[in-house]
Design a protein around this motif. Structure first.
Motif, PDB file in Angstrom:
ATOM      1  N   GLN A   1      33.866  42.216  47.298  1.00  0.00           N
ATOM      2  CA  GLN A   1      34.395  43.286  46.039  1.00  0.00           C
ATOM      3  C   GLN A   1      35.906  43.249  46.463  1.00  0.00           C
ATOM      4  N   LEU A   2      36.810  43.549  45.517  1.00  0.00           N
ATOM      5  CA  LEU A   2      38.363  43.986  45.995  1.00  0.00           C
ATOM      6  C   LEU A   2      37.954  44.816  46.866  1.00  0.00           C
ATOM      7  N   ALA A   3      39.378  44.666  47.440  1.00  0.00           N
ATOM      8  CA  ALA A   3      39.390  45.686  49.092  1.00  0.00           C
ATOM      9  C   ALA A   3      40.664  47.034  48.503  1.00  0.00           C
ATOM     10  N   TRP A   4      40.299  48.323  48.837  1.00  0.00           N
ATOM     11  CA  TRP A   4      40.694  49.298  47.816  1.00  0.00           C
ATOM     12  C   TRP A   4      42.102  49.924  49.068  1.00  0.00           C
ATOM     13  N   VAL A   5      42.905  48.302  48.799  1.00  0.00           N
ATOM     14  CA  VAL A   5      43.931  48.247  49.634  1.00  0.00           C
ATOM     15  C   VAL A   5      45.444  48.941  48.254  1.00  0.00           C
ATOM     16  N   ALA A   6      46.638  48.517  49.513  1.00  0.00           N
ATOM     17  CA  ALA A   6      47.472  47.537  48.385  1.00  0.00           C
ATOM     18  C   ALA A   6      48.135  45.825  48.315  1.00  0.00           C
ATOM     19  N   ASP A   7      46.610  45.181  49.486  1.00  0.00           N
ATOM     20  CA  ASP A   7      47.586  43.982  49.496  1.00  0.00           C
ATOM     21  C   ASP A   7      47.157  43.127  48.400  1.00  0.00           C
ATOM     22  N   ASP A   8      47.994  41.755  48.333  1.00  0.00           N
ATOM     23  CA  ASP A   8      47.395  41.079  47.324  1.00  0.00           C
ATOM     24  C   ASP A   8      46.075  40.570  47.778  1.00  0.00           C
ATOM     25  N   GLN A   9      45.335  40.342  46.380  1.00  0.00           N
ATOM     26  CA  GLN A   9      44.179  39.746  46.908  1.00  0.00           C
ATOM     27  C   GLN A   9      44.034  38.814  45.846  1.00  0.00           C
ATOM     28  N   GLN A  10      42.780  38.061  46.016  1.00  0.00           N
ATOM     29  CA  GLN A  10      42.203  37.055  45.339  1.00  0.00           C
ATOM     30  C   GLN A  10      40.951  36.284  45.202  1.00  0.00           C
ATOM     31  N   THR A  11      40.452  36.717  43.849  1.00  0.00           N
ATOM     32  CA  THR A  11      38.995  36.887  43.797  1.00  0.00           C
ATOM     33  C   THR A  11      38.763  35.037  43.778  1.00  0.00           C
ATOM     34  N   ASP A  12      37.451  34.590  43.617  1.00  0.00           N
ATOM     35  CA  ASP A  12      37.076  33.012  43.551  1.00  0.00           C
ATOM     36  C   ASP A  12      36.636  32.662  41.985  1.00  0.00           C
ATOM     37  N   TRP A  13      37.420  33.371  41.156  1.00  0.00           N
ATOM     38  CA  TRP A  13      36.918  33.185  39.887  1.00  0.00           C
ATOM     39  C   TRP A  13      37.147  31.853  38.839  1.00  0.00           C
ATOM     40  N   GLN A  14      37.325  31.448  39.706  1.00  0.00           N
ATOM     41  CA  GLN A  14      37.198  29.465  39.266  1.00  0.00           C
ATOM     42  C   GLN A  14      35.675  29.232  38.929  1.00  0.00           C
ATOM     43  N   SER A  15      34.146  30.044  40.114  1.00  0.00           N
ATOM     44  CA  SER A  15      33.408  30.015  39.904  1.00  0.00           C
ATOM     45  C   SER A  15      32.874  30.657  38.322  1.00  0.00           C
ATOM     46  N   ASP A  16      33.099  31.520  38.650  1.00  0.00           N
ATOM     47  CA  ASP A  16      32.804  32.489  37.313  1.00  0.00           C
ATOM     48  C   ASP A  16      32.908  31.884  36.105  1.00  0.00           C
ATOM     49  N   PRO A  17      31.762  31.685  34.795  1.00  0.00           N
ATOM     50  CA  PRO A  17      31.740  31.475  33.815  1.00  0.00           C
ATOM     51  C   PRO A  17      32.552  31.322  33.164  1.00  0.00           C
TER      52      PRO A  17
ATOM     53  N   THR B   1      41.206  38.118  38.303  1.00  0.00           N
ATOM     54  CA  THR B   1      41.545  37.461  39.572  1.00  0.00           C
ATOM     55  C   THR B   1      42.247  37.180  40.978  1.00  0.00           C
ATOM     56  N   GLY B   2      42.502  38.272  40.629  1.00  0.00           N
ATOM     57  CA  GLY B   2      42.686  39.114  41.863  1.00  0.00           C
ATOM     58  C   GLY B   2      43.762  40.513  41.898  1.00  0.00           C
ATOM     59  N   GLN B   3      44.377  40.453  42.945  1.00  0.00           N
ATOM     60  CA  GLN B   3      45.419  41.687  42.485  1.00  0.00           C
ATOM     61  C   GLN B   3      47.026  41.143  43.102  1.00  0.00           C
ATOM     62  N   GLN B   4      47.830  41.329  42.872  1.00  0.00           N
ATOM     63  CA  GLN B   4      49.280  41.698  42.636  1.00  0.00           C
ATOM     64  C   GLN B   4      50.222  42.701  42.714  1.00  0.00           C
ATOM     65  N   ASN B   5      51.002  42.930  44.110  1.00  0.00           N
ATOM     66  CA  ASN B   5      52.292  43.921  43.934  1.00  0.00           C
ATOM     67  C   ASN B   5      51.179  44.736  42.910  1.00  0.00           C
ATOM     68  N   GLU B   6      50.555  45.414  43.693  1.00  0.00           N
ATOM     69  CA  GLU B   6      49.671  46.149  43.698  1.00  0.00           C
ATOM     70  C   GLU B   6      48.368  45.827  41.870  1.00  0.00           C
ATOM     71  N   GLN B   7      48.452  45.360  41.199  1.00  0.00           N
ATOM     72  CA  GLN B   7      48.428  45.633  40.331  1.00  0.00           C
ATOM     73  C   GLN B   7      47.086  44.677  39.491  1.00  0.00           C
ATOM     74  N   ARG B   8      46.492  44.582  39.200  1.00  0.00           N
ATOM     75  CA  ARG B   8      44.785  44.110  39.089  1.00  0.00           C
ATOM     76  C   ARG B   8      45.176  42.404  38.131  1.00  0.00           C
ATOM     77  N   GLN B   9      44.864  41.412  37.799  1.00  0.00           N
ATOM     78  CA  GLN B   9      45.248  40.235  37.164  1.00  0.00           C
ATOM     79  C   GLN B   9      43.782  39.660  36.634  1.00  0.00           C
ATOM     80  N   TYR B  10      44.229  39.886  35.579  1.00  0.00           N
ATOM     81  CA  TYR B  10      42.778  39.962  34.740  1.00  0.00           C
ATOM     82  C   TYR B  10      43.538  37.850  33.717  1.00  0.00           C
ATOM     83  N   LEU B  11      42.206  37.436  33.613  1.00  0.00           N
ATOM     84  CA  LEU B  11      42.607  35.985  32.801  1.00  0.00           C
ATOM     85  C   LEU B  11      41.975  35.917  31.906  1.00  0.00           C
ATOM     86  N   ASP B  12      42.341  35.765  30.183  1.00  0.00           N
ATOM     87  CA  ASP B  12      40.979  35.164  29.279  1.00  0.00           C
ATOM     88  C   ASP B  12      41.495  34.192  29.099  1.00  0.00           C
ATOM     89  N   ARG B  13      40.542  33.278  29.371  1.00  0.00           N
ATOM     90  CA  ARG B  13      40.422  31.504  29.285  1.00  0.00           C
ATOM     91  C   ARG B  13      40.653  31.160  28.331  1.00  0.00           C
TER      92      ARG B  13
END
Ligand code: CAA
Length: 389
Positions: free
Chosen positions: A353-369, A375-387
């Protein structure tokens, strides 16, 4: 005026772990997990899903353009918050395309919060019958690998549309509530897994059930025999069975058999998902309504909500003539289509699971249907994608 649940829909992960396999990996007897605890499969929530995406994936397919225009209240009940300040409901409202005139809040009281949301939503719709409210219970149950609580993990979201003249369940305006300071289960801000006194929490659950059940019957002068079935918050499905058994002596043997038979239907889908905290009672309700051939319109159902800490509530609802029309009819097939993963894959997902830290992070979202993914965290903001956007 009738107000209640007009539609309800569930979303969880596309993966599960088999409980017999998990028991073997933990050197436990498989029957302990499948019979003693009462779980056969457990949802494995990938790092690309959190309460926001689970909530949006649950609600989006059931909402029509008319619903979207009428919703002016969104409540997300959760104990798996992703921010100490901003409500998850704001992200969910954005993903669902709700009006910016919609009141959006997150509520917390362990597994009870979705019920508090439903009661607030019911009061809101009674004041504004032309409006609708969306209540979503979304959680990821985490106790830790190799802990006694591990076989009672799981996760998912239940979305419920509350309206006047509901298709599914007209709710009672009366209910019985009990709220006291109890340390049975809690999660300090620095923990990613729950702290729990397992046996104590199970005993408190039964005490609370007995208290609010009796209080409701007395307060509303309802004979227990008037309730066609009882539906429970199911942290693990044996828990509901224990609570139900504790009140069986109050009714005839025929009614005892009826309640026990209904209960088996009400735990069918929960057995395959695990605990989902706030949404658990309502997945059990959906399980009963989808799978039980013995229910009839007009049946009065008793609902027991429990949140550790602790708060309990018992209320009732009356099954409506066309209740099947408001149900998530595709759910059993969706659960069937999930991918079974091994214990190592489950452990990787649990630890990934995304770690509770400030770093940018990515998930393996491509394999999630799913349509909505984290998709991850950038600049301390969660990144959500609507396919579909
Ligand atoms: N075959 C069949 N049954 C077996 C068995 C076997 N081989 N071996 C053991 N069992 C039975 C036991 O007899 C027991 O049944 P009973 O409770 O009916 O006596 C059951 O399996 C569980 O065995 P243990 O009590 O030994 O299990 P445990 O100590 O490992 O932990 C637990 C069980 C306490 C539920 C633990 O999983 C836990 O802490 N879970 C999280 C807490 C929880 O869910 N609490 C519920 C109330 S709190 C709540 O509802 C809010 C929420 O969502 C968290």
């Amino acid at each position: 005026m009738k107000v209640g649940i007009d539609k309800l829909r569930f979303a969880s992960a596309h993966q599960y772990v088999d409980m017999v396999e998990l028991a073997r990996a933990r050197h436990a007897a498989p029957d302990k997990y499948t019979i003693g605890i009462g779980q056969t499969q457990m949802a494995v929530i990938p790092p690309s899903q959190d309460i926001v995406t689970l909530a949006a994936n649950a609600a989006a397919p059931m909402l029509t353009a008319t619903d979207l225009a009428a919703i002016d209240l969104l409540i997300v009940g959760t104990e798996s918050g992703i921010d100490n300040s901003k409500a998850s409901a704001i992200y969910v409202a954005h993903l669902l395309g709700l009006s910016s005139r919609c009141r959006t809040i997150e509520m917390k009281e362990a597994c009870y919060a979705a019920t508090a949301g439903i009661q607030l939503a019911q009061a809101h719709v009674r004041m504004h019958p032309d409006k609708k409210a969306l209540v979503i219970g979304a959680d990821i149950a985490r106790y830790g690998l190799n802990t006694p609580g591990e076989p009672t993990q799981g996760g998912g979201a239940m979305a419920m549309l509350i309206s006047a003249d509901p298709q599914v369940l007209a709710l009672s305006t009366e209910s019985a509530v009990l709220s006291q300071d109890v340390m049975d289960f809690w999660r300090p801000l620095y923990h990613t897994t729950a702290l729990v006194d397992g046996k104590y929490s199970s005993n408190i659950y039964i005490d609370y059930f007995q208290d609010v059940f009796q209080e409701y019957l007395i307060k509303t002068q309802t004979p227990a025999a008037d309730l066609a079935a009882l539906v429970f918050h199911l942290p693990y499905t044996k828990m509901g069975l224990k609570a139900l058994r504790s009140v069986l002596p109050q009714v005839t043997e025929t009614q005892q058999r009826d309640w026990l038979r209904h209960f088996e239907y009400s735990r069918k889908l929960n057995r395959r998902v695990g605990n989902l905290y706030t949404g658990s009672l309502y997945l059990s309700l959906l399980s009963l309504l989808l799978t039980d051939p013995n229910l009839r319109p007009g049946d009065q159902l008793g609902l027991f909500s429990y949140g550790s800490g602790a708060e309990g509530e018992f209320y009732t609802g009356t099954l409506q003539p066309d209740y099947q029309r408001g149900l998530d009819l595709g759910l059993p097939q969706r659960l069937q289509r999930r991918q079974r993963v091994d214990v190592t894959t489950y452990e990787r997902a649990f630890n990934g699971q995304l770690a509770w830290v400030a770093d940018d992070q990515q998930t393996d979202w491509q394999s999630d249907p799913h349509r909505f993914v984290l998709t991850g965290q950038q600049n301390e903001q969660r990144q959500y994608l609507d396919r579909q956007a």
